[in-house]
Design an enzyme around this catalytic site. Structure first.
Site, PDB file in Angstrom:
ATOM      1  N   MET A 183       0.803  -1.216   0.000  1.00 46.63           N
ATOM      2  CA  MET A 183       0.000   0.000   0.000  1.00 46.63           C
ATOM      3  C   MET A 183       0.841   1.273   0.000  1.00 46.63           C
ATOM      4  O   MET A 183       0.291   2.373  -0.031  1.00 46.63           O
ATOM      5  CB  MET A 183      -0.917   0.015   1.229  1.00 46.63           C
ATOM      6  CG  MET A 183      -1.973  -1.078   1.233  1.00 46.63           C
ATOM      7  SD  MET A 183      -3.131  -0.928  -0.153  1.00 46.63           S
ATOM      8  CE  MET A 183      -3.844   0.683   0.152  1.00 46.63           C
ATOM      9  N   ARG A 184       2.162   1.132   0.049  1.00 49.27           N
ATOM     10  CA  ARG A 184       2.989   2.334   0.113  1.00 49.27           C
ATOM     11  C   ARG A 184       2.805   3.188  -1.136  1.00 49.27           C
ATOM     12  O   ARG A 184       2.847   4.421  -1.077  1.00 49.27           O
ATOM     13  CB  ARG A 184       4.459   1.954   0.311  1.00 49.27           C
ATOM     14  CG  ARG A 184       5.364   3.180   0.441  1.00 49.27           C
ATOM     15  CD  ARG A 184       6.796   2.826   0.796  1.00 49.27           C
ATOM     16  NE  ARG A 184       6.926   2.451   2.199  1.00 49.27           N
ATOM     17  CZ  ARG A 184       7.249   1.240   2.618  1.00 49.27           C
ATOM     18  NH1 ARG A 184       7.472   0.283   1.745  1.00 49.27           N
ATOM     19  NH2 ARG A 184       7.355   0.976   3.902  1.00 49.27           N
ATOM     20  N   ALA A 185       2.616   2.558  -2.300  1.00 46.35           N
ATOM     21  CA  ALA A 185       2.455   3.321  -3.535  1.00 46.35           C
ATOM     22  C   ALA A 185       1.229   4.225  -3.469  1.00 46.35           C
ATOM     23  O   ALA A 185       1.277   5.386  -3.910  1.00 46.35           O
ATOM     24  CB  ALA A 185       2.356   2.367  -4.722  1.00 46.35           C
TER      25      ALA A 185
END
Length: 682
Positions: free
Chosen positions: A274-276
């Site tokens: 989910m970092r993107a």
């Protein structure tokens, strides 16, 4: 201190300048990775950024740059009494590729900690970079153990130093900026994901722009202070724009419609985790603040995707980074227009016009790139990519080599290979292939330290100090420890090797199905070398001679590209290939004597051309054997009738032979470990 080159005086490189400026507006974006060829102002732009950053308030005398408004309660220099803070310029701290662990995280005085119980700590580069910029040039060449420390600090916002039960912790939140040349090797995926944005840079092909670059650089070299003074007004205007964007940033609205576009884009490109999504949201918000708007638009989302996703969507080490912009536009359209937005807001005349560069004529400012711009950096992943091989059955291309050579054959699907390792105990660069004495790994013994003590062997130190306690007048419970008592722990881990491939591309290997399988096997070994942090080289032989298709490098991608474009045909000068490999290894031993080589010969063992080709190949093999080069022969012979020539070559080399089937990790054959074991037994 030398005068830095002004940021606004940099010619072109819009993506690079924009990526850095967005991080200056919103450090939460998470830094930027700059990829590109040498000599493209990567380092110059990063060093110039610090002059644009707002000053940092710090606690007077604190070596860890604590904020006086909220000092770190665990600061080694604390606790800090309430006092007025002082301001200092933001720092750019450079991490050299060859830095030691102690230089990065700091050093703890073990002798004083054991004998006096005092935490005497000397801060490292992570402490210096707190609340500033940590710049790593050639970040892809950084040693693995330093990469691990950077990952930990970036994830936790703190640095921990622990030595034999003595711990020191301090805050370490910094803007991580790295530069790299992809031809020298790629980054580990874990570190790659820690960079918020990535930009590709290349030298301009426009004559006028190149002339301007040279003119400005010569003027700066002749009079740095005078040159900087001429750009002071533009620098001041850009600094004010950054400050204004920082003030506006908390008021920027990120609507649900925009969030759906971001989520849909990340899902469409199959990025991990989910970092993107989070980075894209922060980047789009920073783009809106930079343009002076309080609402994120679809253009902001598109530009954020181009900056935040290319390095996260890679599924294979040999895939070039980049985004399919047609797919990106389609995804954004399908996700629907963002809420509270209409066509009059896109594009915003205040955010994308040519007059809103913030840096003045010809210089910097970082304009959000537009899709219809003409003087733009090529799409990411497009420059430097090797051409794809022609499909099977395609007509010969113009300029095709003469002499019976066939068109390059596409490689078969790669597979997981067995582990090939060099016997003995080395002392090379950290990696994951062969056994070696390293700074990290399992403890195997102790010795007297040579230079600074880095890894204490507590039991050996106590054992060395114990017999002298009465003579030293020990009266209390503490152990009296002196410098001569300290013992360094010796550790065993894994090293990276130089894997030199010698590939037979002669007519005997030219059957298309067979050569495809051979290329697939070599590609599989290259993938294994990438994962084990090896250097690789490629020697090919066919016709009348051998050639170095790729000198030893850390760029496995480059080796894979050369392999795909490799044509076949002609005679089999096996001896020439082995002798060329000997020359390559001789030079590499002088350049990097601690990195041990592994020779991988991919051939069916046939030798033709010239007088006594088989005998000459045997003598070349014995030359490698006499120098102790670890080797393995991948036997590519096929058919019902087998001559066993590859096995004979392996015996001459003092190594062992494996077939293509035995090379697979899931085959029933035994695991190939020490590749010279068979030769020694013979």
């Amino acid at each position: 201190m030398s005068t830095p080159y002004p940021f606004t005086a940099i010619v072109g490189q819009d993506d690079l300048r924009l990526g850095l400026l967005l991080n200056a507006v919103s450090p939460a974006v998470g830094g930027v990775l700059v990829r590109g060829e040498k000599g493209t102002a990567k380092s110059t732009a990063v060093r110039a950024l610090a002059a644009l950053m707002p000053e940092v308030p710090v606690v007077p005398g604190c070596r860890f740059s604590c904020d006086p408004a909220s000092p770190d309660p665990a600061c080694p220099d604390g606790p800090h009494a309430e006092a007025a803070g002082v301001s200092r310029p933001a720092r750019t701290v450079e991490l050299p590729v060859g830095a030691s662990e102690d230089r990065l995280v700091g050093a703890l005085d073990i002798e004083r900690a054991l004998s006096e119980g005092v935490k005497a700590f000397e801060p490292g580069l992570l402490a210096d970079a707190h609340r500033g910029i940590l710049y790593v040039d050639e970040v892809n060449l950084l040693h693995d153990h330093l990469v691990d420390l950077l990952l930990d600090a970036a994830a936790m916002g703190a640095s921990y130093v622990e030595r034999e039960g003595v711990s020191v912790r301090h805050a370490a939140r910094f803007l991580l900026v790295g530069t790299m040349n992809p031809e020298e090797g790629e980054l580990r995926p874990q570190l790659l994901d820690r960079f918020g944005l990535t930009v590709e840079v290349s030298a301009s092909r426009d004559t006028d722009e190149r002339v301007e670059v040279v003119r400005r650089r010569l003027a700066y070299d002749d009079d740095p202070e005078g040159f900087a003074a001429r750009w002071a007004e533009e620098e001041g205007a850009l600094r004010e724009r950054i400050a204004a964007a920082r003030v506006l940033l908390p008021r920027v609205v990120l609507s649900d419609g925009v969030l759906r576009q971001i989520a849909a884009t990340c899902a469409a490109f199959e990025v991990d985790g989910m970092r993107a999504d989070i980075v894209m949201a922060r980047t789009a918000t920073a783009l809106a603040a930079w343009a002076g708007r309080e609402e994120v638009t679809a253009d902001d989302v598109r530009q954020a995707a181009l900056l935040a996703l290319p390095h996260r969507r890679r599924r294979n080490p040999f895939d070039a980074p980049g985004l399919d912009e047609d797919k990106l536009d389609q995804t954004l359209d399908e996700a629907g227009p963002p809420e509270n937005s209409d066509g009059d807001d896109q594009p915003d005349p205040d955010g994308g016009g040519d007059d809103d560069r913030g840096g003045g004529g010809g210089g910097g400012g970082g304009v959000p790139p537009q899709a219809d711009g003409e003087d733009r950096t090529p799409p990411q992943g497009s420059e430097g990519d090797s051409p794809s091989p022609a499909p099977e059955g395609a007509p010969d291309a113009p300029g095709r080599p003469a002499g019976g050579e066939q068109q390059p054959v596409a490689s078969a699907e790669p597979f997981r290979t067995k582990m090939l390792s060099v016997p003995g105990l080395g002392e090379g660069a950290a990696g994951r292939r062969s056994r070696a004495r390293t700074e990290h790994g399992r403890t195997t013994g102790a010795r007297r330290p040579e230079g600074a003590l880095t890894k204490l062997h507590l039991a050996a130190t106590v054992q060395a100090a114990a017999p002298h306690q009465r003579a030293r007048g020990r009266a209390g419970r503490g152990l009296v420890v002196r410098r001569d008592d300290l013992r360094q722990a010796t550790r065993e881990g894994r090293e990276g090797n130089l894997v030199l491939f010698v590939v037979d591309a002669s007519g005997s290997m030219a059957a298309r199905q067979r050569m495809s399988a051979v290329k697939g096997a070599v590609l599989s070994l290259l993938l294994d070398a990438y994962q084990r942090r090896d250097k690789v080289g490629l020697v090919t032989f066919r016709g009348k001679e051998a050639e170095v298709a790729l000198p030893p490098t850390s760029s496995v991608d480059a080796a894979a590209a050369r392999l795909e474009s490799l044509p076949t045909g002609g005679r089999t000068p096996l001896a020439a290939g082995l002798l060329k490999a000997h020359d390559v290894l001789r030079v590499e031993r002088l350049r990097d004597p601690s990195r041990r080589p592994l020779l991988v010969v991919v051939t069916d063992g046939r030798a033709t051309g010239g007088p006594e080709p088989v005998a000459l190949a045997g003598r070349a093999g014995r030359l490698h054997r006499s120098e102790g080069t670890a080797s393995v022969v991948v036997d590519c012979e096929s058919g019902y009738v087998r001559l066993g020539l590859a096995g004979e070559l392996a015996r001459e080399l003092g190594g062992t032979a494996v077939t293509l089937d035995e090379l697979r990790a899931d085959s029933i054959a035994g695991l190939v470990k020490d590749v010279t074991a068979a030769g020694r037994a013979a």
